[in-house]
Design a protein around this motif. Structure first.
Motif, PDB file in Angstrom:
ATOM      1  N   ALA A  38     -21.771  18.686  10.524  1.00 50.85           N
ATOM      2  CA  ALA A  38     -22.514  20.206  10.438  1.00 50.85           C
ATOM      3  C   ALA A  38     -23.196  20.413   9.400  1.00 50.85           C
ATOM      4  O   ALA A  38     -24.511  20.652   9.388  1.00 50.85           O
ATOM      5  CB  ALA A  38     -21.400  21.093  10.755  1.00 50.85           C
ATOM      6  N   GLU A  39     -22.769  19.854   8.091  1.00 55.95           N
ATOM      7  CA  GLU A  39     -23.580  19.946   6.860  1.00 55.95           C
ATOM      8  C   GLU A  39     -24.812  19.045   7.063  1.00 55.95           C
ATOM      9  O   GLU A  39     -25.878  19.607   6.477  1.00 55.95           O
ATOM     10  CB  GLU A  39     -22.685  19.549   5.621  1.00 55.95           C
ATOM     11  CG  GLU A  39     -21.389  20.580   5.293  1.00 55.95           C
ATOM     12  CD  GLU A  39     -20.618  20.087   4.470  1.00 55.95           C
ATOM     13  OE1 GLU A  39     -20.952  19.002   3.910  1.00 55.95           O
ATOM     14  OE2 GLU A  39     -19.577  20.645   3.891  1.00 55.95           O
ATOM     15  N   LYS A  40     -24.668  17.760   7.611  1.00 52.91           N
ATOM     16  CA  LYS A  40     -25.779  16.935   7.614  1.00 52.91           C
ATOM     17  C   LYS A  40     -26.845  17.576   8.673  1.00 52.91           C
ATOM     18  O   LYS A  40     -28.111  17.561   8.222  1.00 52.91           O
ATOM     19  CB  LYS A  40     -25.374  15.622   8.515  1.00 52.91           C
ATOM     20  CG  LYS A  40     -24.831  14.591   7.254  1.00 52.91           C
ATOM     21  CD  LYS A  40     -24.341  13.472   8.300  1.00 52.91           C
ATOM     22  CE  LYS A  40     -23.496  12.618   7.107  1.00 52.91           C
ATOM     23  NZ  LYS A  40     -23.204  11.190   7.734  1.00 52.91           N
ATOM     24  N   ARG A  41     -26.514  18.130   9.601  1.00 43.33           N
ATOM     25  CA  ARG A  41     -27.395  18.990  10.575  1.00 43.33           C
ATOM     26  C   ARG A  41     -28.057  20.004   9.696  1.00 43.33           C
ATOM     27  O   ARG A  41     -29.191  20.390   9.798  1.00 43.33           O
ATOM     28  CB  ARG A  41     -26.844  19.514  11.642  1.00 43.33           C
ATOM     29  CG  ARG A  41     -27.385  19.357  12.868  1.00 43.33           C
ATOM     30  CD  ARG A  41     -26.610  20.185  14.005  1.00 43.33           C
ATOM     31  NE  ARG A  41     -26.223  19.338  15.087  1.00 43.33           N
ATOM     32  CZ  ARG A  41     -25.720  19.636  16.189  1.00 43.33           C
ATOM     33  NH1 ARG A  41     -25.493  21.088  16.430  1.00 43.33           N
ATOM     34  NH2 ARG A  41     -25.274  18.939  16.979  1.00 43.33           N
ATOM     35  N   ALA A  47     -34.257  20.340   5.298  1.00 46.64           N
ATOM     36  CA  ALA A  47     -35.417  19.593   4.608  1.00 46.64           C
ATOM     37  C   ALA A  47     -36.579  19.508   5.449  1.00 46.64           C
ATOM     38  O   ALA A  47     -37.805  19.596   4.929  1.00 46.64           O
ATOM     39  CB  ALA A  47     -34.906  18.034   4.592  1.00 46.64           C
ATOM     40  N   PHE A  48     -36.499  19.740   6.679  1.00 42.50           N
ATOM     41  CA  PHE A  48     -37.813  20.122   7.398  1.00 42.50           C
ATOM     42  C   PHE A  48     -38.510  21.205   7.369  1.00 42.50           C
ATOM     43  O   PHE A  48     -39.698  21.216   7.226  1.00 42.50           O
ATOM     44  CB  PHE A  48     -37.436  19.885   9.107  1.00 42.50           C
ATOM     45  CG  PHE A  48     -37.426  18.381   9.715  1.00 42.50           C
ATOM     46  CD1 PHE A  48     -38.263  17.669   9.628  1.00 42.50           C
ATOM     47  CD2 PHE A  48     -36.282  18.008  10.065  1.00 42.50           C
ATOM     48  CE1 PHE A  48     -38.343  16.017  10.170  1.00 42.50           C
ATOM     49  CE2 PHE A  48     -35.909  16.859  10.549  1.00 42.50           C
ATOM     50  CZ  PHE A  48     -37.154  15.747  10.487  1.00 42.50           C
ATOM     51  N   GLU A  49     -37.668  22.387   7.209  1.00 46.66           N
ATOM     52  CA  GLU A  49     -38.268  23.513   6.727  1.00 46.66           C
ATOM     53  C   GLU A  49     -39.016  23.442   5.224  1.00 46.66           C
ATOM     54  O   GLU A  49     -40.219  24.083   5.163  1.00 46.66           O
ATOM     55  CB  GLU A  49     -37.125  24.634   6.599  1.00 46.66           C
ATOM     56  CG  GLU A  49     -36.809  24.878   8.227  1.00 46.66           C
ATOM     57  CD  GLU A  49     -35.425  26.107   7.971  1.00 46.66           C
ATOM     58  OE1 GLU A  49     -35.023  26.498   7.013  1.00 46.66           O
ATOM     59  OE2 GLU A  49     -35.098  26.340   9.243  1.00 46.66           O
ATOM     60  N   ARG A  50     -38.439  22.819   4.470  1.00 45.77           N
ATOM     61  CA  ARG A  50     -38.920  22.747   3.099  1.00 45.77           C
ATOM     62  C   ARG A  50     -40.325  21.785   3.482  1.00 45.77           C
ATOM     63  O   ARG A  50     -41.361  22.260   2.608  1.00 45.77           O
ATOM     64  CB  ARG A  50     -38.055  21.958   2.103  1.00 45.77           C
ATOM     65  CG  ARG A  50     -37.777  22.820   0.951  1.00 45.77           C
ATOM     66  CD  ARG A  50     -36.803  22.118  -0.155  1.00 45.77           C
ATOM     67  NE  ARG A  50     -35.581  22.421   0.351  1.00 45.77           N
ATOM     68  CZ  ARG A  50     -34.348  21.651   0.567  1.00 45.77           C
ATOM     69  NH1 ARG A  50     -34.942  20.478   0.619  1.00 45.77           N
ATOM     70  NH2 ARG A  50     -33.356  22.004   1.023  1.00 45.77           N
TER      71      ARG A  50
END
Length: 94
Positions: A38-41, A47-50
């Motif tokens: 869950a943390e990786k997700r 990361a994609f939002e950033r």
């Protein structure tokens, strides 16, 4: 189906003992596996939002042009004209 539900529930932030109680696990490591997934997700989503936010920003020039319609090419041409001197008439007999 149960694995997907475990990861989905782990994304909501429960502790390992809560996951163990809900899914009937006896091993702490099993709960930790789903918490880490869950943390990786979450990290991947962040990361994609950033990255999207970074790409949205427009680049800003460090130096403003001296004239509104000036480009590097016209500025360079003007500087070359200033450096040129008229041909010397010294040494010519006329």
């Amino acid at each position: 189906m149960r694995k997907a539900a475990s990861v989905a529930y782990a994304e909501s932030g429960p502790s390992a003992p809560e996951l163990m109680a809900l899914f009937g696990w006896t091993n702490f490591k099993t709960a930790q596996i789903y918490i880490e997934k869950a943390e990786k997700r979450r990290m991947r989503t962040n990361a994609f939002e950033r990255k999207a936010a970074y790409e949205k920003r427009s680049s800003v020039p460090l130096f403003e042009p001296k004239m509104a319609n000036e480009t590097n090419r016209s500025r360079d041409r003007r500087q070359r004209q200033v450096r040129r001197r008229p041909p010397s008439t010294c040494g010519r007999l006329g």
